[in-house]
Scaffold this motif. Structure first.
Motif, PDB file in Angstrom:
ATOM      1  N   ALA A   5       0.838  -1.201   0.000  1.00 43.58           N
ATOM      2  CA  ALA A   5       0.000   0.000   0.000  1.00 43.58           C
ATOM      3  C   ALA A   5       0.873   1.251   0.000  1.00 43.58           C
ATOM      4  CB  ALA A   5      -0.938  -0.007   1.211  1.00 43.58           C
ATOM      5  N   ASP A   6       1.152   1.794  -1.181  1.00 49.35           N
ATOM      6  CA  ASP A   6       1.897   3.042  -1.257  1.00 49.35           C
ATOM      7  C   ASP A   6       0.925   4.219  -1.136  1.00 49.35           C
ATOM      8  OD1 ASP A   6       0.592   3.163  -3.704  1.00 49.35           O
ATOM      9  OD2 ASP A   6       2.371   2.610  -4.865  1.00 49.35           O
ATOM     10  N   ASP A   7       1.452   5.427  -1.318  1.00 46.53           N
ATOM     11  CA  ASP A   7       0.616   6.616  -1.141  1.00 46.53           C
ATOM     12  C   ASP A   7      -0.552   6.631  -2.119  1.00 46.53           C
ATOM     13  OD1 ASP A   7       2.271   7.453   0.872  1.00 46.53           O
ATOM     14  OD2 ASP A   7       3.366   8.919  -0.339  1.00 46.53           O
ATOM     15  N   ALA A   8      -0.330   6.150  -3.330  1.00 47.16           N
ATOM     16  CA  ALA A   8      -1.394   6.151  -4.334  1.00 47.16           C
ATOM     17  C   ALA A   8      -2.521   5.202  -3.934  1.00 47.16           C
ATOM     18  CB  ALA A   8      -0.830   5.764  -5.700  1.00 47.16           C
ATOM     19  N   VAL A   9      -2.157   4.023  -3.411  1.00 46.59           N
ATOM     20  CA  VAL A   9      -3.168   3.064  -2.966  1.00 46.59           C
ATOM     21  C   VAL A   9      -3.945   3.643  -1.787  1.00 46.59           C
ATOM     22  CG1 VAL A   9      -3.531   0.791  -1.926  1.00 46.59           C
ATOM     23  CG2 VAL A   9      -1.902   1.060  -3.806  1.00 46.59           C
ATOM     24  N   THR A  10      -3.228   4.232  -0.840  1.00 57.06           N
ATOM     25  CA  THR A  10      -3.885   4.826   0.325  1.00 57.06           C
ATOM     26  C   THR A  10      -4.872   5.899  -0.094  1.00 57.06           C
ATOM     27  OG1 THR A  10      -1.963   4.366   1.719  1.00 57.06           O
ATOM     28  CG2 THR A  10      -3.481   6.079   2.478  1.00 57.06           C
ATOM     29  N   ALA A  11      -4.462   6.757  -1.017  1.00 56.74           N
ATOM     30  CA  ALA A  11      -5.344   7.831  -1.482  1.00 56.74           C
ATOM     31  C   ALA A  11      -6.548   7.262  -2.221  1.00 56.74           C
ATOM     32  CB  ALA A  11      -4.569   8.778  -2.391  1.00 56.74           C
ATOM     33  N   ARG A  12      -6.335   6.221  -3.019  1.00 55.71           N
ATOM     34  CA  ARG A  12      -7.440   5.599  -3.763  1.00 55.71           C
ATOM     35  C   ARG A  12      -8.485   5.025  -2.816  1.00 55.71           C
ATOM     36  NH1 ARG A  12      -5.274   0.591  -5.960  1.00 55.71           N
ATOM     37  NH2 ARG A  12      -6.354  -0.493  -4.271  1.00 55.71           N
ATOM     38  N   VAL A  13      -8.021   4.305  -1.815  1.00 55.90           N
ATOM     39  CA  VAL A  13      -8.942   3.677  -0.871  1.00 55.90           C
ATOM     40  C   VAL A  13      -9.665   4.737  -0.058  1.00 55.90           C
ATOM     41  CG1 VAL A  13      -9.115   2.165   1.134  1.00 55.90           C
ATOM     42  CG2 VAL A  13      -7.592   1.553  -0.761  1.00 55.90           C
ATOM     43  N   GLU A  14      -8.931   5.704   0.457  1.00 58.01           N
ATOM     44  CA  GLU A  14      -9.540   6.754   1.277  1.00 58.01           C
ATOM     45  C   GLU A  14     -10.619   7.507   0.497  1.00 58.01           C
ATOM     46  OE1 GLU A  14      -8.081  10.785   3.596  1.00 58.01           O
ATOM     47  OE2 GLU A  14      -6.697   9.073   3.482  1.00 58.01           O
ATOM     48  N   SER A  15     -10.331   7.819  -0.767  1.00 59.31           N
ATOM     49  CA  SER A  15     -11.298   8.525  -1.601  1.00 59.31           C
ATOM     50  C   SER A  15     -12.550   7.692  -1.829  1.00 59.31           C
ATOM     51  CB  SER A  15     -10.656   8.894  -2.940  1.00 59.31           C
ATOM     52  OG  SER A  15     -11.597   9.487  -3.805  1.00 59.31           O
ATOM     53  N   ALA A  16     -12.363   6.395  -2.096  1.00 62.63           N
ATOM     54  CA  ALA A  16     -13.507   5.517  -2.357  1.00 62.63           C
ATOM     55  C   ALA A  16     -14.390   5.389  -1.125  1.00 62.63           C
ATOM     56  CB  ALA A  16     -13.015   4.149  -2.812  1.00 62.63           C
ATOM     57  N   VAL A  17     -13.773   5.239   0.040  1.00 60.46           N
ATOM     58  CA  VAL A  17     -14.557   5.041   1.262  1.00 60.46           C
ATOM     59  C   VAL A  17     -15.279   6.322   1.660  1.00 60.46           C
ATOM     60  CG1 VAL A  17     -14.483   4.445   3.700  1.00 60.46           C
ATOM     61  CG2 VAL A  17     -13.040   3.200   2.084  1.00 60.46           C
ATOM     62  N   LEU A  18     -14.562   7.432   1.701  1.00 62.35           N
ATOM     63  CA  LEU A  18     -15.177   8.673   2.173  1.00 62.35           C
ATOM     64  C   LEU A  18     -16.134   9.271   1.153  1.00 62.35           C
ATOM     65  CD1 LEU A  18     -12.234  10.332   4.148  1.00 62.35           C
ATOM     66  CD2 LEU A  18     -14.042   8.790   4.936  1.00 62.35           C
ATOM     67  N   GLY A  19     -16.098   8.761  -0.081  1.00 64.83           N
ATOM     68  CA  GLY A  19     -17.063   9.192  -1.091  1.00 64.83           C
ATOM     69  C   GLY A  19     -18.250   8.270  -1.215  1.00 64.83           C
ATOM     70  N   LEU A  20     -18.287   7.231  -0.422  1.00 56.72           N
ATOM     71  CA  LEU A  20     -19.330   6.206  -0.548  1.00 56.72           C
ATOM     72  C   LEU A  20     -20.712   6.795  -0.270  1.00 56.72           C
ATOM     73  CD1 LEU A  20     -19.758   3.159  -1.057  1.00 56.72           C
ATOM     74  CD2 LEU A  20     -19.565   2.821   1.406  1.00 56.72           C
ATOM     75  N   GLY A  21     -21.602   6.634  -1.246  1.00 52.76           N
ATOM     76  CA  GLY A  21     -22.980   7.072  -1.060  1.00 52.76           C
ATOM     77  C   GLY A  21     -23.203   8.552  -1.192  1.00 52.76           C
ATOM     78  N   LYS A  22     -22.180   9.321  -1.523  1.00 52.73           N
ATOM     79  CA  LYS A  22     -22.362  10.757  -1.690  1.00 52.73           C
ATOM     80  C   LYS A  22     -22.882  11.041  -3.095  1.00 52.73           C
ATOM     81  CE  LYS A  22     -19.094  12.322   1.801  1.00 52.73           C
ATOM     82  NZ  LYS A  22     -17.887  13.101   2.121  1.00 52.73           N
ATOM     83  N   SER A  23     -23.637  12.099  -3.218  1.00 53.12           N
ATOM     84  CA  SER A  23     -24.246  12.416  -4.506  1.00 53.12           C
ATOM     85  C   SER A  23     -23.173  12.842  -5.501  1.00 53.12           C
ATOM     86  CB  SER A  23     -25.280  13.528  -4.336  1.00 53.12           C
ATOM     87  OG  SER A  23     -24.659  14.692  -3.821  1.00 53.12           O
ATOM     88  N   GLY A  24     -23.503  12.692  -6.779  1.00 54.19           N
ATOM     89  CA  GLY A  24     -22.569  13.090  -7.828  1.00 54.19           C
ATOM     90  C   GLY A  24     -22.126  11.913  -8.667  1.00 54.19           C
ATOM     91  N   ASP A  25     -21.588  12.213  -9.808  1.00 55.80           N
ATOM     92  CA  ASP A  25     -21.203  11.175 -10.765  1.00 55.80           C
ATOM     93  C   ASP A  25     -20.040  10.333 -10.289  1.00 55.80           C
ATOM     94  OD1 ASP A  25     -23.172  12.107 -12.438  1.00 55.80           O
ATOM     95  OD2 ASP A  25     -21.825  13.424 -13.570  1.00 55.80           O
ATOM     96  N   HIS A  26     -19.288  10.833  -9.305  1.00 59.50           N
ATOM     97  CA  HIS A  26     -18.082  10.122  -8.880  1.00 59.50           C
ATOM     98  C   HIS A  26     -18.328   9.186  -7.695  1.00 59.50           C
ATOM     99  CE1 HIS A  26     -15.740  12.484 -11.668  1.00 59.50           C
ATOM    100  NE2 HIS A  26     -16.198  13.599 -11.131  1.00 59.50           N
ATOM    101  N   SER A  27     -19.558   9.102  -7.230  1.00 59.05           N
ATOM    102  CA  SER A  27     -19.858   8.182  -6.134  1.00 59.05           C
ATOM    103  C   SER A  27     -19.744   6.752  -6.644  1.00 59.05           C
ATOM    104  CB  SER A  27     -21.265   8.435  -5.600  1.00 59.05           C
ATOM    105  OG  SER A  27     -21.580   7.510  -4.584  1.00 59.05           O
ATOM    106  N   PRO A  28     -18.919   5.917  -6.007  1.00 60.11           N
ATOM    107  CA  PRO A  28     -18.723   4.556  -6.534  1.00 60.11           C
ATOM    108  C   PRO A  28     -19.930   3.671  -6.299  1.00 60.11           C
ATOM    109  CG  PRO A  28     -17.578   4.820  -4.441  1.00 60.11           C
ATOM    110  CD  PRO A  28     -18.121   6.176  -4.808  1.00 60.11           C
TER     111      PRO A  28
END
Length: 478
Positions: free
Chosen positions: A441-464
């Motif tokens: 888990a490098d910085d890129a992986v950490t940022a990817r995971v953090e973004s996916a989790v904290l964006g979960l269920g939020k409105s907008g086209d980028h919500s996974p």
């Protein structure tokens, strides 16, 4: 509550609530806390991913399983590259989240709630191709149900030899899986009735540090998925699974049945959010040890030099005392990392000697440290009549020094409790620290995971979606 509502069974009341729940019904501060609890869990899955217990579980569940009944599927695994059948993925994800015993706990329910609710919700949501909003709402639902089932035990599941994480988690998982599987209120109630025959988890692991506890939440998640599948095809289940003559509380709490509160299962649904009372752990050990670790660290700073301690007395409520202080001689010399996590004498001694308590203090080197073991042998345990258990985990330490001084400190409410919570910022810091300890888990992986989790269920086209979220949280996204 009306007289008619009182006549409706508890499982049916849970079913009605679950069937209608959407993310819009959940207060935003609860949803945001839920994202951070998930973030904590995913970070723990990553830091557990290459541990021996994780490799063993993956081997048992993967395509080369000796039983030949398991195999590859399309459900992602947190922190690992495998894709497994949904139920197998739920088991492995539960092991990964809970394996280090660093995951969250609903204090009053004495139940690790995320470790079963998240794997069940993730597997069911991916299988049904649900959106991220549905995944997040279902996870919250799983926490709410598991916490309430634990609360119904009034803190006595441990006293009867059952691990409430395994027992209560199965009901939360069944509710989650049935809802995400598209069942109506009756179907969700039936799934709870079915899973009651699968809800178990013995505390015998405490005798020797066996790995069975690590399996409990994942098995609860798998049981919930299985129960929902049977309910979906019309299998029947007892409607009074909680309150019946041979229901959960009558059978699992025979020695404390009069103190059980089955009505807690459906109490305050949609009005009181038990997720907000869930505690994030500051230490990777049994939550019952935490007040003692904090007390030891404070006393050391107040002058309790471990080299000058002649006696340590720890006061604890007898129910958690059975878990982390009995048998005392064995607890003074833990035989494994997992055994050490459930040892009051060892965790206290390690905190005094090392002036900290992290994963390093559970290592083989620490467990063989002569200074730690010598101090652990000086720890005596007494009942604490002022304990707040099960509402909070209390601990009082008294140390006697060779110059005659006696120092005492009480932690009446453990750190992380909803009245002393770790903030969302603290959770993010813990997540990043755990991810930094992962080789993959490098910085890129950490940022990817953090973004996916904290964006979960939020409105907008980028919500996974649920699948996109699960892929982002694996170590090999597709």
């Amino acid at each position: 509550m009306t007289a008619r509502e009182q006549q409706i069974g508890l499982a049916q009341r849970v079913g009605r609530f679950a069937a209608g729940l959407t993310l819009a019904d959940i207060p935003e501060e609860v949803a945001e806390r839920a994202r951070h609890l998930i973030l904590d869990a995913v970070g723990l899955a990553f830091v557990s991913a290459d541990r021996d217990f994780a490799e063993a579980a993956a081997a048992a569940l993967g395509p080369d399983s000796p039983t030949g009944s398991a195999g590859a599927g399309d459900s992602p695994v947190l922190g690992r590259p495998e894709r497994l059948e949904a139920r197998d993925a739920a088991v492995l994800n539960g092991v990964l989240v809970h394996g280090l015993d660093f995951d969250d706990t609903h204090i009053a329910a004495v139940t690790h709630v995320t470790a079963s609710a998240l794997p069940a919700a993730l597997a069911a949501a991916v299988r049904a191709d649900r959106g991220g909003d549905e995944l997040l709402a279902a996870y919250v639902l799983g926490v709410e149900v598991a916490a309430r089932v634990g609360l119904g035990g009034a803190g006595h599941f441990h006293d009867s030899g059952y691990h409430p994480t395994a027992v209560a988690g199965a009901f939360g998982a069944a509710t989650v899986a049935a809802k995400l599987g598209g069942l109506d209120a009756d179907g969700i109630a039936t799934a709870q009735g079915i899973v009651g025959s699968m809800a178990a988890g013995l505390l015998e692991f405490l005798e020797d540090g066996s790995w069975t506890k690590r399996l409990h939440p994942g098995w609860a998640a798998m049981s919930g998925l299985t129960a929902a599948s049977f309910a979906r095809v019309g299998w029947s289940g007892p409607p009074a699974v909680y309150e019946g003559r041979f229901g959960l509380y009558s059978t699992h709490l025979q020695t404390a049945e009069r103190r059980a509160r089955p009505e807690a299962v459906a109490e305050g649904l949609g009005e009181v959010w038990e997720l907000a009372r869930t505690a994030v752990k500051p230490y990777a050990s049994c939550h019952f040890t935490h007040p003692f670790v904090d007390a030891a660290l404070l006393l050391r700073r107040e002058g309790a030099d471990p080299a000058r301690i002649t006696r340590v007395t720890a006061g604890i409520h007898p129910v958690p005392g059975k878990v982390i202080a009995e048998p005392l001689d064995a607890k003074r010399t833990p035989v494994s990392e997992y055994d050490a996590k459930f040892s009051l004498p060892f965790t206290v001694a390690a905190a005094f000697v090392r002036d900290r308590f992290g994963l390093a203090e559970l290592s083989t080197e620490a467990r063989q440290d002569a200074d730690i073991l010598a101090l652990a042998r000086l720890v005596e345990v007494t009942d604490d009549p002022e304990s707040a258990f099960p509402g909070a985990y209390s601990g009082v330490l008294t140390v006697e020094l060779d110059d005659g001084r006696v120092l005492t400190h009480r932690e009446q409410v453990n750190r992380g409790h909803d009245t002393r919570p770790l903030t969302n910022a603290d959770v993010v810091a813990k997540f990043r620290e755990n991810m930094a300890a992962c080789a993959d888990a490098d910085d890129a992986v950490t940022a990817r995971v953090e973004s996916a989790v904290l964006g979960l269920g939020k409105s907008g086209d980028h919500s996974p979606t649920a699948r996109q979220f699960a892929e982002a949280c694996s170590s090999a996204p597709r």
